[in-house]
Motif scaffolding. Structure first.
Motif, PDB file in Angstrom:
ATOM      1  N   HIS A  95      -6.845  -0.277  11.498  1.00 36.25           N
ATOM      2  CA  HIS A  95      -6.477   1.094  11.121  1.00 36.25           C
ATOM      3  C   HIS A  95      -5.095   1.042  10.472  1.00 36.25           C
ATOM      4  CE1 HIS A  95      -6.469   5.487  11.316  1.00 36.25           C
ATOM      5  NE2 HIS A  95      -5.196   5.403  11.719  1.00 36.25           N
ATOM      6  N   TRP A  96      -5.036   1.390   9.201  1.00 40.55           N
ATOM      7  CA  TRP A  96      -3.776   1.367   8.465  1.00 40.55           C
ATOM      8  C   TRP A  96      -3.251   2.799   8.329  1.00 40.55           C
ATOM      9  CZ3 TRP A  96      -4.486  -2.521   3.777  1.00 40.55           C
ATOM     10  CH2 TRP A  96      -4.591  -3.823   4.303  1.00 40.55           C
ATOM     11  N   ALA A  97      -1.985   2.951   8.702  1.00 36.07           N
ATOM     12  CA  ALA A  97      -1.332   4.258   8.601  1.00 36.07           C
ATOM     13  C   ALA A  97       0.144   4.038   8.322  1.00 36.07           C
ATOM     14  CB  ALA A  97      -1.518   5.071   9.882  1.00 36.07           C
ATOM     15  N   LEU A  98       0.756   4.996   7.671  1.00 35.86           N
ATOM     16  CA  LEU A  98       2.182   4.915   7.364  1.00 35.86           C
ATOM     17  C   LEU A  98       2.998   5.286   8.599  1.00 35.86           C
ATOM     18  CD1 LEU A  98       2.313   6.528   3.801  1.00 35.86           C
ATOM     19  CD2 LEU A  98       2.397   4.102   4.393  1.00 35.86           C
ATOM     20  N   ASP A  99       4.035   4.519   8.837  1.00 39.36           N
ATOM     21  CA  ASP A  99       4.946   4.778   9.950  1.00 39.36           C
ATOM     22  C   ASP A  99       6.283   5.198   9.345  1.00 39.36           C
ATOM     23  OD1 ASP A  99       6.246   4.970  12.312  1.00 39.36           O
ATOM     24  OD2 ASP A  99       6.287   2.814  12.742  1.00 39.36           O
TER      25      ASP A  99
ATOM     26  N   MET B 127       7.514  10.269   1.851  1.00 40.25           N
ATOM     27  CA  MET B 127       7.984  11.291   0.913  1.00 40.25           C
ATOM     28  C   MET B 127       7.526  10.993  -0.516  1.00 40.25           C
ATOM     29  SD  MET B 127       9.495  13.320   2.964  1.00 40.25           S
ATOM     30  CE  MET B 127      10.289  14.396   1.791  1.00 40.25           C
ATOM     31  N   ASP B 128       7.678   9.742  -0.919  1.00 45.78           N
ATOM     32  CA  ASP B 128       7.315   9.335  -2.277  1.00 45.78           C
ATOM     33  C   ASP B 128       5.891   8.784  -2.259  1.00 45.78           C
ATOM     34  OD1 ASP B 128       7.139   8.544  -4.866  1.00 45.78           O
ATOM     35  OD2 ASP B 128       8.837   7.142  -4.806  1.00 45.78           O
ATOM     36  N   PRO B 129       4.951   9.378  -3.004  1.00 40.10           N
ATOM     37  CA  PRO B 129       3.566   8.878  -2.956  1.00 40.10           C
ATOM     38  C   PRO B 129       3.400   7.506  -3.584  1.00 40.10           C
ATOM     39  CG  PRO B 129       3.784  10.603  -4.607  1.00 40.10           C
ATOM     40  CD  PRO B 129       5.094  10.569  -3.871  1.00 40.10           C
ATOM     41  N   LEU B 130       4.374   7.071  -4.384  1.00 35.25           N
ATOM     42  CA  LEU B 130       4.269   5.757  -5.018  1.00 35.25           C
ATOM     43  C   LEU B 130       5.056   4.688  -4.273  1.00 35.25           C
ATOM     44  CD1 LEU B 130       4.536   6.747  -8.787  1.00 35.25           C
ATOM     45  CD2 LEU B 130       2.473   6.427  -7.401  1.00 35.25           C
TER      46      LEU B 130
ATOM     47  N   VAL C 256       0.864  -1.188   0.000  1.00 33.34           N
ATOM     48  CA  VAL C 256       0.000   0.000   0.000  1.00 33.34           C
ATOM     49  C   VAL C 256       0.897   1.234   0.000  1.00 33.34           C
ATOM     50  CG1 VAL C 256      -1.798   1.262   1.237  1.00 33.34           C
ATOM     51  CG2 VAL C 256      -1.816  -1.247   1.225  1.00 33.34           C
ATOM     52  N   SER C 257       0.601   2.184  -0.879  1.00 33.52           N
ATOM     53  CA  SER C 257       1.364   3.421  -0.973  1.00 33.52           C
ATOM     54  C   SER C 257       0.593   4.562  -0.294  1.00 33.52           C
ATOM     55  CB  SER C 257       1.643   3.766  -2.435  1.00 33.52           C
ATOM     56  OG  SER C 257       0.418   3.997  -3.125  1.00 33.52           O
ATOM     57  N   ARG C 258       1.272   5.715  -0.175  1.00 26.09           N
ATOM     58  CA  ARG C 258       0.621   6.887   0.423  1.00 26.09           C
ATOM     59  C   ARG C 258      -0.525   7.377  -0.463  1.00 26.09           C
ATOM     60  NH1 ARG C 258       1.747  12.543   0.498  1.00 26.09           N
ATOM     61  NH2 ARG C 258       3.530  12.207  -0.877  1.00 26.09           N
ATOM     62  N   GLN C 259      -0.354   7.174  -1.762  1.00 28.17           N
ATOM     63  CA  GLN C 259      -1.436   7.560  -2.671  1.00 28.17           C
ATOM     64  C   GLN C 259      -2.677   6.688  -2.449  1.00 28.17           C
ATOM     65  OE1 GLN C 259      -0.321   7.418  -6.778  1.00 28.17           O
ATOM     66  NE2 GLN C 259      -2.267   8.231  -7.537  1.00 28.17           N
ATOM     67  N   ASP C 260      -2.473   5.385  -2.140  1.00 23.01           N
ATOM     68  CA  ASP C 260      -3.609   4.499  -1.859  1.00 23.01           C
ATOM     69  C   ASP C 260      -4.325   4.902  -0.581  1.00 23.01           C
ATOM     70  OD1 ASP C 260      -2.978   3.034  -4.122  1.00 23.01           O
ATOM     71  OD2 ASP C 260      -1.668   1.658  -3.017  1.00 23.01           O
ATOM     72  N   LEU C 261      -3.571   5.421   0.390  1.00 22.77           N
ATOM     73  CA  LEU C 261      -4.194   5.814   1.648  1.00 22.77           C
ATOM     74  C   LEU C 261      -5.007   7.093   1.523  1.00 22.77           C
ATOM     75  CD1 LEU C 261      -1.330   4.977   4.169  1.00 22.77           C
ATOM     76  CD2 LEU C 261      -3.434   3.686   3.740  1.00 22.77           C
ATOM     77  N   THR C 262      -4.904   7.769   0.414  1.00 29.09           N
ATOM     78  CA  THR C 262      -5.749   8.952   0.201  1.00 29.09           C
ATOM     79  C   THR C 262      -7.106   8.578  -0.401  1.00 29.09           C
ATOM     80  OG1 THR C 262      -4.776   9.287  -1.981  1.00 29.09           O
ATOM     81  CG2 THR C 262      -3.736  10.414  -0.104  1.00 29.09           C
TER      82      THR C 262
END
Length: 736
Positions: A628-632, A642-645, A527-533
């Motif tokens: 609850h999924w979040a980036l650490d 930093m990188d959305p992908l 899962v990327s930061r873009q997916d979490l949006t």
């Protein structure tokens, strides 16, 4: 008994002093004495008529080839007719009786049972044997439900029906196995020349018979319980040995010189105990001198297969297939009868294989096996070429100097055994081969499986008979309402995750849920930061991945369900996710992700078969746990933030839990039953029932009748001694 009545005709007018004939009949009629029933009242104006005809009973349900009923009443000039009828499409009722005969497959016969009674018998002319495959004989049953029709028997007098009998015939075909009598039954030798087996009192299969000391099913501890009360004589297996004067009972080491000339030469098949269990026979001895009795060779028994017994070759050697044992693969493991398996073996290849099991030939695999019924069966080999090698080759391990090309490498051996009764009917093998090209050493995963199917080629394996067996797949299904299978359940399976290779959900496989085995497994989802949006799309994607594991809506209660009987299946309960719940989503986190799927199976014991508990599934519940999924971005690795992908791996898991429902032992005890201990010898120091010990049932040192007699004798002696003793002598003297 047949009720006979009389009818009275209207008589002409009579004089005032003359009694009316009809009144005379009516005056005599109410008596209804047995001797007057059916008789005339004594005047020319009265006459008796024939009793009404009636079938007893008037409706029957036939489940066998023979039907009989009783026709009561006037039967002298009654004619019976038989025809097949069917209810009306509009009213659903059967028409009025008819005296015309129809073409049926039944034979109608009558037997006079009395003056006013006739037995009416119907016999089916059709053979109730189930037709075989591709059989065109009309005298057999093409379907298990052989006869389903409604018959009408009419009793007619002068072409007018007087009574009718309706028979609903619903007869199933008789299923007789090919090796009837060779199943779970004790094999008894020919009874013409020997007693009823070596242990005639062994009456129960795979169970210990009380007082039968020769029963091989009894353990040493069980025999000790009744060793002093063994059944005597031949019925208990205590047949005396052959007498010493038999020529076959003396050896050359201990026999005297005259013994060969004076001993009795009788065949060992003759026994004085034959007539106890069977109308025995004797064997006439061959004339001529003989100093050595011939040894009769017994025929070799047919070794029938039972569940778990190894399958044999014609040379009585074990038939082997590579299997897994002690956490590693064994190339020569016996194949057990009626036990399915599917194993994967990993082999590191640094060169092309040259021997078994990775290099095989169809001629070496097409071997002959014993079918367990006195015959043999040949393995039919079918070759397939694998196109997608990613299912068998994982990753490289080491580097070689030059590349290698290995052709015709055996990648999978899938055996299918077709069985019936206690033997095999056919064996097919699908051999998958492929070409491996590599420049480095590879990890090769080969598959070996065996599936036992009963009956025709389209049958499916069961997981028990009838209860589930531990380790067998849980049977599930979906309701098919299309085509000709309306109302039937199509089988499928319940699955959990089976991670392979890199453990990602995109390459992960699924494995079936095995009965009685709890498990937890999962895979990783990048899962990327873009997916979490886009949390809604993420939740839908995870839900789709979890839903693909369970596509069924029903689960089989037993291990051998019928797809046409809905009572053999139970609905799968799904705990639906609440879509109205507010999700706490942020820019780089998503809540409410169904990352864990849990299968809860409730099972219970429904009965016993040959001492083994039969377990069925009571209900099945599928629930989800939200995460609850979040980036650490801690720990020095901030690239996912930093990188959305840039992706990060999140776990998706599935688990299954089996829970046994305890068997109810009855209603709970009341407070009075719990606290009342006055007469409980186990919980009270004073035991009133043992006051008359040893004349009560608590004394088990000897039979109750003997202890009671001895106790009464002691009481008699005590009373006699008391009367004749000193105190009573003084009382008599004072009284005198």
């Amino acid at each position: 008994a047949t009720y006979l009545d009389t009818q009275v005709e209207r008589a002409p007018p009579v004089g005032p002093n003359e009694e009316d004939a009809g009144a005379k009949c009516n005056r005599l009629r109410p008596s209804l004495l047995p001797g007057l029933r059916g008789r005339s009242c004594g005047t020319p104006h009265c006459r008796s008529t024939a009793p009404p005809s009636v079938f007893q009973p008037s409706r029957l349900t036939a489940t066998g080839p023979d039907v009989s009923a009783l026709l009561l009443g006037h039967t002298s000039d009654t004619v019976l007719s038989l025809r097949s009828v069917s209810p009306s499409n509009t009213t659903g009722l059967i028409g009025s009786p008819s005296c015309g005969n129809g073409v049926t497959q039944w034979v109608l016969t009558t037997v006079q049972a009395g003056k006013n009674a006739v037995w009416v018998q119907l016999r089916l002319r059709k053979n109730l044997r189930l037709c075989g495959k591709n059989e065109t004989d009309a005298d057999c049953c093409p379907k298990p439900l052989c006869v389903l029709e409604t018959l009408q028997v009419s009793a007619c007098v002068g072409g007018t029906p007087r009574a009718s009998l309706l028979i609903q015939a619903e007869i199933h075909a008789r299923l007789v196995p090919a090796n009837a009598g060779a199943g779970n039954k004790t094999i008894i030798p020919n009874q013409v020349y020997q007693p009823l087996g070596s242990c005639p009192c062994d009456l129960t299969f795979r169970a210990c018979d009380i007082r039968c000391c020769c029963d091989k099913d009894c353990s040493v501890e069980e025999v000790k319980l009744f060793v002093s009360h063994c059944l005597p004589g031949p019925f208990g297996g205590q047949v005396p040995a052959a007498p010493g004067y038999q020529c076959s009972e003396q050896s050359s080491a201990n026999s005297p010189d005259w013994f060969p000339f004076l001993c009795v030469n009788s065949p060992p098949e003759n026994s004085p105990y034959l007539g106890l269990f069977y109308q025995g026979d004797t064997i006439t001895s061959k004339p001529g001198p003989s100093f050595q009795s011939p040894v009769l060779s017994a025929p070799l028994p047919v070794r029938a297969y039972i569940q778990g017994s190894p399958i044999l070759l014609l040379t009585d050697q074990y038939f082997t297939i590579p299997q897994r044992g002690l956490e590693q693969c064994v190339n020569n493991a016996p194949v057990p009868f009626l036990e399915n398996f599917n194993v994967n073996c990993v082999t590191i290849l640094r060169s092309c294989p040259a021997g078994l099991p990775l290099q095989t030939q169809p001629t070496n695999l097409s071997i002959t096996l014993k079918d367990g019924q006195g015959g043999d069966v040949v393995v039919d080999v079918i070759d397939e070429v694998a196109i997608d090698m990613s299912l068998f080759i994982s990753n490289t391990v080491a580097t070689l100097d030059e590349g290698l090309v290995c052709e015709n490498v055996t990648l999978a051996l899938d055996y299918t055994f077709y069985w019936k009764g206690n033997g095999l009917t056919n064996v097919t093998l699908t051999r998958t081969v492929g070409t491996i090209t590599f420049n480095t050493s590879v990890a090769l995963t080969t598959r070996y499986s065996a599936v036992f199917l009963n009956g025709d080629l389209m049958s499916e394996p069961n997981s028990g008979n009838p209860g589930y067996q531990v380790g067998r797949p849980v049977i599930a299904g979906t309701l098919d309402t299309l085509g000709n299978k309306s109302g039937s359940v199509q089988r499928t399976s319940l699955n959990v995750w089976k991670p392979v290779s890199d453990g990602l959900c995109s390459t992960a496989e699924s494995k079936p849920v095995l009965f009685g085995e709890n498990s937890t497994s999962g895979c990783l989802l990048p899962v990327s930061r873009q997916d979490l949006t886009r949390c809604d799309l993420l939740r839908d994607a995870v839900t789709s991945l979890q839903a693909a594991l369970i596509t069924a809506t029903y689960v089989a209660k037993s291990g051998n369900p019928d797809p046409l009987i809905m009572t053999d299946w139970a609905n799968i309960s799904f705990v639906t996710l609440n879509s109205s719940t507010t999700m706490d989503d942020t820019t780089s986190s998503c809540s409410g992700v169904p990352s864990h799927q849990h299968i809860h199976v409730l099972s219970l014991i429904t009965g016993m078969v040959e001492g083994r508990a039969q377990r069925d599934i009571h209900s099945l519940l599928v629930s989800y746990t939200l995460s609850h999924w979040a980036l650490d971005c801690g720990g020095g690795d901030s690239s996912p933030c930093m990188d959305p992908l840039e992706t990060k791996l999140f776990p998706i898991t599935s688990s299954v839990t089996f829970t046994d429902i305890p068997i109810s032992t009855g209603p709970p005890k009341t407070r009075f039953q719990v606290n009342f201990t006055e007469y409980d010898c186990n919980r009270n120091d004073v035991c009133w029932p043992e006051l008359a010990f040893p004349m009560t049932k608590y004394y088990t040192g000897e039979p109750y009748s003997q202890s009671l007699a001895k106790g009464l004798i002691l009481i008699f002696f005590f009373i006699t001694a008391s009367i004749l003793g000193t105190p009573w002598r003084q009382i008599r003297q004072a009284w005198a």
